[in-house]
Design a protein around this motif. Structure first.
Motif, PDB file in Angstrom:
ATOM      1  N   GLY B 143      -7.046  -5.964  17.443  1.00 27.48           N
ATOM      2  CA  GLY B 143      -5.611  -5.341  17.305  1.00 27.48           C
ATOM      3  C   GLY B 143      -5.024  -6.088  16.006  1.00 27.48           C
ATOM      4  O   GLY B 143      -5.501  -6.637  15.232  1.00 27.48           O
ATOM      5  N   PRO B 144      -3.687  -5.589  15.867  1.00 26.63           N
ATOM      6  CA  PRO B 144      -2.798  -6.018  14.880  1.00 26.63           C
ATOM      7  C   PRO B 144      -2.428  -7.579  15.082  1.00 26.63           C
ATOM      8  O   PRO B 144      -2.793  -8.054  15.978  1.00 26.63           O
ATOM      9  CB  PRO B 144      -1.869  -5.214  15.136  1.00 26.63           C
ATOM     10  CG  PRO B 144      -1.640  -4.630  16.650  1.00 26.63           C
ATOM     11  CD  PRO B 144      -2.866  -4.694  17.194  1.00 26.63           C
ATOM     12  N   LEU B 145      -1.644  -7.693  13.888  1.00 35.83           N
ATOM     13  CA  LEU B 145      -1.205  -9.053  13.760  1.00 35.83           C
ATOM     14  C   LEU B 145      -0.052  -9.187  14.852  1.00 35.83           C
ATOM     15  O   LEU B 145       1.028  -8.319  14.813  1.00 35.83           O
ATOM     16  CB  LEU B 145      -0.716  -9.372  12.396  1.00 35.83           C
ATOM     17  CG  LEU B 145       0.086 -10.744  12.032  1.00 35.83           C
ATOM     18  CD1 LEU B 145      -1.091 -11.939  12.312  1.00 35.83           C
ATOM     19  CD2 LEU B 145       0.389 -10.869  10.663  1.00 35.83           C
ATOM     20  N   GLY B 198      -8.559  -4.404   3.370  1.00 30.05           N
ATOM     21  CA  GLY B 198      -8.324  -5.614   2.467  1.00 30.05           C
ATOM     22  C   GLY B 198      -8.873  -6.956   2.785  1.00 30.05           C
ATOM     23  O   GLY B 198      -8.506  -7.990   1.870  1.00 30.05           O
ATOM     24  N   PHE B 199      -9.234  -7.264   4.013  1.00 29.26           N
ATOM     25  CA  PHE B 199      -9.606  -8.758   4.340  1.00 29.26           C
ATOM     26  C   PHE B 199     -10.453  -9.316   3.268  1.00 29.26           C
ATOM     27  O   PHE B 199     -10.482 -10.654   3.126  1.00 29.26           O
ATOM     28  CB  PHE B 199     -10.159  -9.050   5.734  1.00 29.26           C
ATOM     29  CG  PHE B 199      -8.856  -8.646   6.714  1.00 29.26           C
ATOM     30  CD1 PHE B 199      -8.104  -9.812   7.236  1.00 29.26           C
ATOM     31  CD2 PHE B 199      -8.725  -7.531   7.474  1.00 29.26           C
ATOM     32  CE1 PHE B 199      -7.327  -9.424   8.128  1.00 29.26           C
ATOM     33  CE2 PHE B 199      -7.833  -7.183   8.273  1.00 29.26           C
ATOM     34  CZ  PHE B 199      -7.060  -8.443   8.660  1.00 29.26           C
ATOM     35  N   ILE B 200     -11.511  -8.710   2.874  1.00 32.82           N
ATOM     36  CA  ILE B 200     -12.771  -9.335   2.225  1.00 32.82           C
ATOM     37  C   ILE B 200     -11.769  -9.620   0.500  1.00 32.82           C
ATOM     38  O   ILE B 200     -11.992 -10.618   0.251  1.00 32.82           O
ATOM     39  CB  ILE B 200     -13.704  -8.522   1.894  1.00 32.82           C
ATOM     40  CG1 ILE B 200     -14.633  -8.346   3.392  1.00 32.82           C
ATOM     41  CG2 ILE B 200     -14.709  -9.018   0.706  1.00 32.82           C
ATOM     42  CD1 ILE B 200     -15.868  -7.358   3.412  1.00 32.82           C
ATOM     43  N   PRO B 201     -11.401  -8.610   0.020  1.00 31.69           N
ATOM     44  CA  PRO B 201     -10.843  -9.060  -1.431  1.00 31.69           C
ATOM     45  C   PRO B 201      -9.759 -10.179  -1.114  1.00 31.69           C
ATOM     46  O   PRO B 201      -9.729 -10.977  -1.945  1.00 31.69           O
ATOM     47  CB  PRO B 201     -10.444  -7.753  -1.991  1.00 31.69           C
ATOM     48  CG  PRO B 201     -10.260  -6.830  -1.010  1.00 31.69           C
ATOM     49  CD  PRO B 201     -11.442  -7.161   0.082  1.00 31.69           C
ATOM     50  N   ALA B 202      -8.992 -10.077  -0.303  1.00 34.59           N
ATOM     51  CA  ALA B 202      -7.917 -11.115   0.143  1.00 34.59           C
ATOM     52  C   ALA B 202      -8.615 -12.719   0.065  1.00 34.59           C
ATOM     53  O   ALA B 202      -7.843 -13.468  -0.352  1.00 34.59           O
ATOM     54  CB  ALA B 202      -7.213 -10.784   1.345  1.00 34.59           C
ATOM     55  N   GLU B 221      -4.664  -1.516   0.354  1.00 26.87           N
ATOM     56  CA  GLU B 221      -3.668  -1.154   1.059  1.00 26.87           C
ATOM     57  C   GLU B 221      -2.306  -1.335  -0.155  1.00 26.87           C
ATOM     58  O   GLU B 221      -1.389  -1.089   0.356  1.00 26.87           O
ATOM     59  CB  GLU B 221      -3.381  -2.139   2.138  1.00 26.87           C
ATOM     60  CG  GLU B 221      -4.533  -1.747   3.291  1.00 26.87           C
ATOM     61  CD  GLU B 221      -5.680  -2.620   3.143  1.00 26.87           C
ATOM     62  OE1 GLU B 221      -5.699  -3.446   2.048  1.00 26.87           O
ATOM     63  OE2 GLU B 221      -6.374  -3.022   4.321  1.00 26.87           O
ATOM     64  N   ALA B 222      -2.537  -2.290  -0.829  1.00 26.56           N
ATOM     65  CA  ALA B 222      -1.500  -2.755  -1.699  1.00 26.56           C
ATOM     66  C   ALA B 222      -0.992  -1.483  -2.966  1.00 26.56           C
ATOM     67  O   ALA B 222      -0.039  -1.528  -3.504  1.00 26.56           O
ATOM     68  CB  ALA B 222      -1.933  -3.681  -2.714  1.00 26.56           C
ATOM     69  N   SER B 380      -8.883   0.205  19.592  1.00 26.25           N
ATOM     70  CA  SER B 380      -8.176  -0.575  18.736  1.00 26.25           C
ATOM     71  C   SER B 380      -8.373  -0.372  17.313  1.00 26.25           C
ATOM     72  O   SER B 380      -9.353   0.033  16.981  1.00 26.25           O
ATOM     73  CB  SER B 380      -8.179  -2.309  19.048  1.00 26.25           C
ATOM     74  OG  SER B 380      -7.975  -2.809  20.435  1.00 26.25           O
ATOM     75  N   GLU B 381      -7.334  -0.833  16.589  1.00 30.08           N
ATOM     76  CA  GLU B 381      -7.224  -0.622  15.024  1.00 30.08           C
ATOM     77  C   GLU B 381      -6.568  -1.615  14.377  1.00 30.08           C
ATOM     78  O   GLU B 381      -5.539  -1.991  14.879  1.00 30.08           O
ATOM     79  CB  GLU B 381      -6.955   0.990  14.802  1.00 30.08           C
ATOM     80  CG  GLU B 381      -7.492   1.172  13.530  1.00 30.08           C
ATOM     81  CD  GLU B 381      -6.804   2.394  12.912  1.00 30.08           C
ATOM     82  OE1 GLU B 381      -5.893   3.123  13.499  1.00 30.08           O
ATOM     83  OE2 GLU B 381      -7.019   2.751  11.396  1.00 30.08           O
ATOM     84  N   ARG B 382      -7.366  -2.464  13.442  1.00 30.20           N
ATOM     85  CA  ARG B 382      -6.789  -3.377  12.815  1.00 30.20           C
ATOM     86  C   ARG B 382      -6.745  -3.081  11.226  1.00 30.20           C
ATOM     87  O   ARG B 382      -7.657  -2.564  10.732  1.00 30.20           O
ATOM     88  CB  ARG B 382      -7.610  -4.734  12.994  1.00 30.20           C
ATOM     89  CG  ARG B 382      -7.285  -5.660  11.824  1.00 30.20           C
ATOM     90  CD  ARG B 382      -6.971  -7.011  12.611  1.00 30.20           C
ATOM     91  NE  ARG B 382      -8.513  -7.752  12.556  1.00 30.20           N
ATOM     92  CZ  ARG B 382      -8.795  -8.333  13.697  1.00 30.20           C
ATOM     93  NH1 ARG B 382      -8.150  -8.505  14.827  1.00 30.20           N
ATOM     94  NH2 ARG B 382      -9.899  -8.940  13.845  1.00 30.20           N
ATOM     95  N   LYS B 383      -5.480  -3.330  10.916  1.00 33.75           N
ATOM     96  CA  LYS B 383      -5.591  -3.200   9.279  1.00 33.75           C
ATOM     97  C   LYS B 383      -4.907  -4.262   8.697  1.00 33.75           C
ATOM     98  O   LYS B 383      -4.386  -5.203   9.312  1.00 33.75           O
ATOM     99  CB  LYS B 383      -4.383  -2.051   9.087  1.00 33.75           C
ATOM    100  CG  LYS B 383      -4.836  -0.729   9.543  1.00 33.75           C
ATOM    101  CD  LYS B 383      -3.726   0.416   9.045  1.00 33.75           C
ATOM    102  CE  LYS B 383      -4.290   1.789   9.373  1.00 33.75           C
ATOM    103  NZ  LYS B 383      -3.455   2.890   9.306  1.00 33.75           N
TER     104      LYS B 383
END
Lengths: 437, 437
Positions: B143-145, B198-202, B221-222, B380-383
Motif C-alpha cells: 500500500g501507500p506511504l 521509481g523505486f529502483i532508479p531512486a 514519476e518526476a 493494493s497499489e503502491r506508487k
C-alpha cells in the motif's frame, strides 16, 4: 634523485590501479626517486602541467588502490599525441619538473607515444627513462598466437582476465535467469565489449566449458564483415536451432559484429566508440528476432522465433571493466607485478621497454615477467586466432578454453541444480487456455 | 498428511530462492506435510501437471538455494490466469495430487490468482490452504506511504533491497569510470529497471547520500507523461549544468521515463516488456545528447553537450536482479524469513493470506513478519511517493534515503580517493594541439 611521472591512457580496467600501486610501491623502495607524480587525466595532465603529488598521499590510499576498480584516482584519457608541438611540450614539462622516469600504462597506441617521447628526450639530451605498462580489456596488445600455444610479445594483457571472469559469471547468472524466464523470454542477448576483437565475447565459454548451457557466442571475426543481413539470418537460424533443442537460448555478441549501420562516433585515436553509437548490435539483433521490421496491420511485430515469447537484450557496458566483486585474483596479482616489474626495469637504467607477461608453454599455467622494446609493441598487432573459432562459427574451441581458463582466477560460483524428478502424471493432457491462441 | 505445491510468478529476484528455501525448511519440520512439489515454470507447471519432486532433492541442493540468484531452479512464468477453465484445471490437478497447501510467490497479480484459486477450492470442497509470498524488484506490492513513514500492507518487497544494493554499488563503480574517462566520455547514462515505478532508479542515491557525485536520477514519476521532447530538453539542461560544475555527469534513468515511442512489446499480464522494446530510454537520451538527429553536411552529429566528448549508455538489464555478489544480506534474510513465515501461516490452518513485512516506525530499523489477506494485497497499489521526489525533479529526498538505507545491508565498498595535491606549475599555459580545433 629524479622525479617520476605515471600516466594512464585509454579505457580503464578493473585492475589498472593495481599496476599503479605496483609502480608506486617499488619506486618508494628506491633511493633514486625523489617524488612520484600522477598525470591527471593521462597525457593531458602532462600537457596541461596538472601533476598530482602521489608521494603526498597517505599510505592507506595507496593500499586502497588494490580494491579500487577503473582508473578514477588519477584518471585517463583518449588523447592521441599527433604533433611535434605536443611532444615538445611533454619534454618541456618533464625538464622543468626534473622528471627522470616516465611510466605510461596503456595499449599499443600509448606504447607508440612513450617511444616517441623517449626518442625526443634523447635528442634533447634529457635523461629520461620511458617505460610502458600493458593494460587493455580487449587483449589486443601483443603479437600473434605462436606454435607453442602462447602469444608473442605479451601473452595476455592485465585487465583481460577480470573482464573474462566477469562475463563468465554473468553467463552463469544469465543461465539462471533464462531458466527462470524462458516461457516468456526465451532469448537473452548480451552485447559485450571488445570492439572488433573477439577475446571478450569468447570468454563467455569459460562459464560452461562442458557446453551444457544453450549458449551462442558471436565473435566479430567469425561472421561476414559486410553482409549484415546474411549475419542476422545466420544468427536467427542458430538461435532457432537452440530453441528447438532447449526451448531457450543465451546469445553473447561482440559489439563490433556487423549487423548493420550502428551510427558510430569515433574517439581521437580514430577508434570506434561503440558505447556511444546511435544503435547497438544487441538491439538490432533482438529487433530482427522479434520481427519489429515486419509489423502486421495492427502494428504487431511478427516474431522470427519458432517459440512463443520474446528476445530481450542487455548491455553491461563499462560495468564489465569495473566490478570489483568479479576481479580475477590472478589478473589482479599480475597487474600489480607488471607494475612492480616496470619500476624495476626503469630503476635498472634500461630505457624504452615495456614490462610484459611471457607464458611458459604447456598444460601448467606459469608466467614470467619480462621486457620488450616499446617499438616492438607499437608495431605488434594481435587478432583473435581464426583457429580458435569453432567450425559452426558460434562458439570457440577447447584451445581457447585451455589458454584462457587460468587467467580468470579461482572457481566460479556454484548454483543449485535440482534433479529432474517429476511427480507421475495423473490427469489428462491440458493446454493452458492462453496457449490455444 | 497432505502434499504442498510451491509456484513462482513473474520476474525473478536475486533472493527469491531464499523464500523457496524458507518454505521448504519450515514444511520439512512439520508432520502435516507429506511431499513438497515445485510447479515447473510457475503456474504453467500446475496447469500442465509438471511438478518437480522437491522432497526427492538432496539437502545440499536445498542449502545451495541460499547462494543461487534468480528463479532457475523450478522456474517462473508470466502466464496470467484469465479463464475459469484454467482455474478449474488447477483445482483438478491439486485434487489428484492431494495438494493441501499452495504457496504462490509473486507480485500483486499472483496474489489475485492465489485468491481466486482459494475461492474456487472452497466452492469445490477441496481443503486447500493458499498462501502468498511477496516478491518483486520494483517494490510495487503493498500500500501507500503512511504518515509514520512506513508503507501499508507490505513495507518493502523481498528482492528490492538487493536490486537497490546492486545499483548503489554500480554507481560507486560508475563514478570511478566517469572520473577516469570524462575527458572523452563526460556523460554516462545507465538505464535501469522498474517499469513506470521509481523505486529502483531512486536507489542510486544510496551510493552517495552526501551528494558529492555529479549524479542525476530520473524517475518516471518526476517527468511529464506525454511531452517527451520537453523531457529530453529538461534532462539535457540538467546534464549541462552538471558538466558546467563538474565536467562530468552520471545519469540514472528509469526504463519507463517518457522519452518517445519505444516500440514496446507486452507480456500476457499486459505489462510493458521494456527489456524487449525496439528502442530504449538510455539510447534515446544519448542520441539526443550526442545530437545524432542533427547531422551536418558531412554526417557529423552536432552534440548538445557543452563540453568536448560524448555521452555513452549502458543497460545492466536482468543482471540487476541476478548478481549474487551484490545481494543485500538484509534482503536475503528477510526473503528467507518471509518464506518461513508463509509456511507457518499455512501450517496454522489459516487460509487466503500473504506473509508480509511490517516495519516499526522510527529511526531504528526493525521489522516484524505479519500476514495480510490476499484480497487486500490484490487490490493494493503502491506508487513511488511524490513527496520523495526532490524539488529539482532529478533526485530523491532524504526521507527516501532514510527509508531505503537499511534495506541494502552492510557497508558499500570504499574506494581510493587521492587528495587534490597538485605540484606547483612551472611552465607557461598550454592548450593541447588537438584541443585548439
Amino acid at each position: 634523485m629524479k622525479n617520476a611521472v605515471i600516466a594512464q591512457s585509454g579505457g580503464p580496467t578493473s585492475v589498472i590501479n593495481n599496476s599503479l600501486r605496483g609502480v608506486i610501491d617499488e619506486l618508494n623502495l628506491s633511493k633514486k626517486i625523489n617524488k612520484i607524480y600522477g598525470a591527471k587525466m593521462g597525457i593531458l595532465g602532462v600537457l596541461k602541467e596538472e601533476l598530482v603529488d602521489i608521494s603526498a598521499q597517505g599510505s592507506h590510499q595507496i593500499a586502497l588502490l588494490a580494491e579500487t576498480p577503473s582508473a578514477g584516482t588519477i584518471g585517463s584519457c583518449r588523447y592521441k599525441i599527433k604533433s611535434d608541438e605536443d611532444l615538445a611540450r611533454i619534454i618541456e614539462v618533464f625538464k622543468k619538473h626534473e622528471i627522470g622516469y616516465f611510466f605510461y600504462c596503456g595499449g599499443g597506441d600509448s606504447m607508440d607515444t612513450a617511444n616517441k617521447v623517449s626518442k625526443l628526450a634523447q635528442k634533447e639530451n634529457l635523461e629520461l627513462i620511458c617505460t610502458g605498462i600493458p593494460k587493455t580489456i580487449d587483449n589486443d596488445v601483443g603479437g600473434p598466437l605462436q606454435a607453442d600455444g602462447t602469444f608473442a610479445v605479451c601473452d595476455h594483457n592485465p585487465g583481460y582476465g577480470s573482464v573474462a571472469r566477469n562475463l563468465a559469471i554473468n553467463i552463469l547468472e544469465a543461465n539462471e535467469e533464462n531458466k527462470a524466464s524462458y516461457t516468456s523470454d526465451p532469448v537473452l542477448v548480451i552485447g559485450v565489449m571488445g570492439r572488433k576483437i573477439g577475446f571478450i565475447p569468447a570468454a563467455a565459454r569459460l562459464a560452461d566449458p562442458g557446453k551444457k548451457i544453450p549458449l551462442l557466442i558471436i565473435l566479430p571475426e567469425a561472421l561476414s564483415k559486410d553482409d549484415y543481413l546474411g549475419n542476422l539470418e545466420f544468427i536467427t537460424e542458430k538461435v532457432n536451432k537452440k530453441l528447438k533443442d532447449f526451448g531457450r537460448c543465451i546469445v553473447v555478441i561482440g559489439e563490433g559484429v556487423e549487423l548493420g549501420d550502428l551510427g558510430i562516433l569515433k574517439d581521437s585515436f580514430g577508434h570506434p566508440q561503440f558505447s556511444a553509437s546511435e544503435r547497438t548490435v544487441e538491439q538490432l539483433l533482438i529487433n530482427y528476432l522479434n520481427g519489429t521490421d515486419k509489423k502486421d496491420e495492427k502494428g504487431q511485430a511478427q516474431s522470427r522465433l519458432i517459440v512463443r515469447g520474446i528476445a530481450r537484450s542487455e548491455r553491461p557496458g563499462t560495468r564489465q571493466r569495473r566490478e570489483i566483486a568479479y576481479v580475477s585474483e590472478v589478473d589482479k596479482e599480475e597487474a600489480y607485478q607488471v607494475g612492480v616489474y616496470a619500476a624495476q626495469i626503469a630503476l635498472s637504467g634500461e630505457n624504452g621497454l615495456m614490462s610484459t607477461i611471457t607464458r611458459k608453454p604447456g598444460g601448467i599455467y606459469k608466467i614470467t615477467y619480462d621486457k620488450v622494446p616499446l617499438e616492438v609493441v607499437a608495431n605488434s598487432e594481435r587478432k583473435f586466432p581464426q583457429e580458435w573459432i569453432s567450425a559452426d562459427k558460434v562458439d570457440v574451441t577447447d584451445d581457447f578454453i585451455n589458454w584462457a581458463q587460468p587467467l580468470i582466477g579461482g572457481p566460479l560460483p556454484c548454483f543449485a541444480q535440482f534433479e529432474e524428478i517429476y511427480v507421475s502424471k495423473k490427469c489428462r493432457e491440458y493446454v493452458p487456455v492462453e496457449y490455444r491462441k
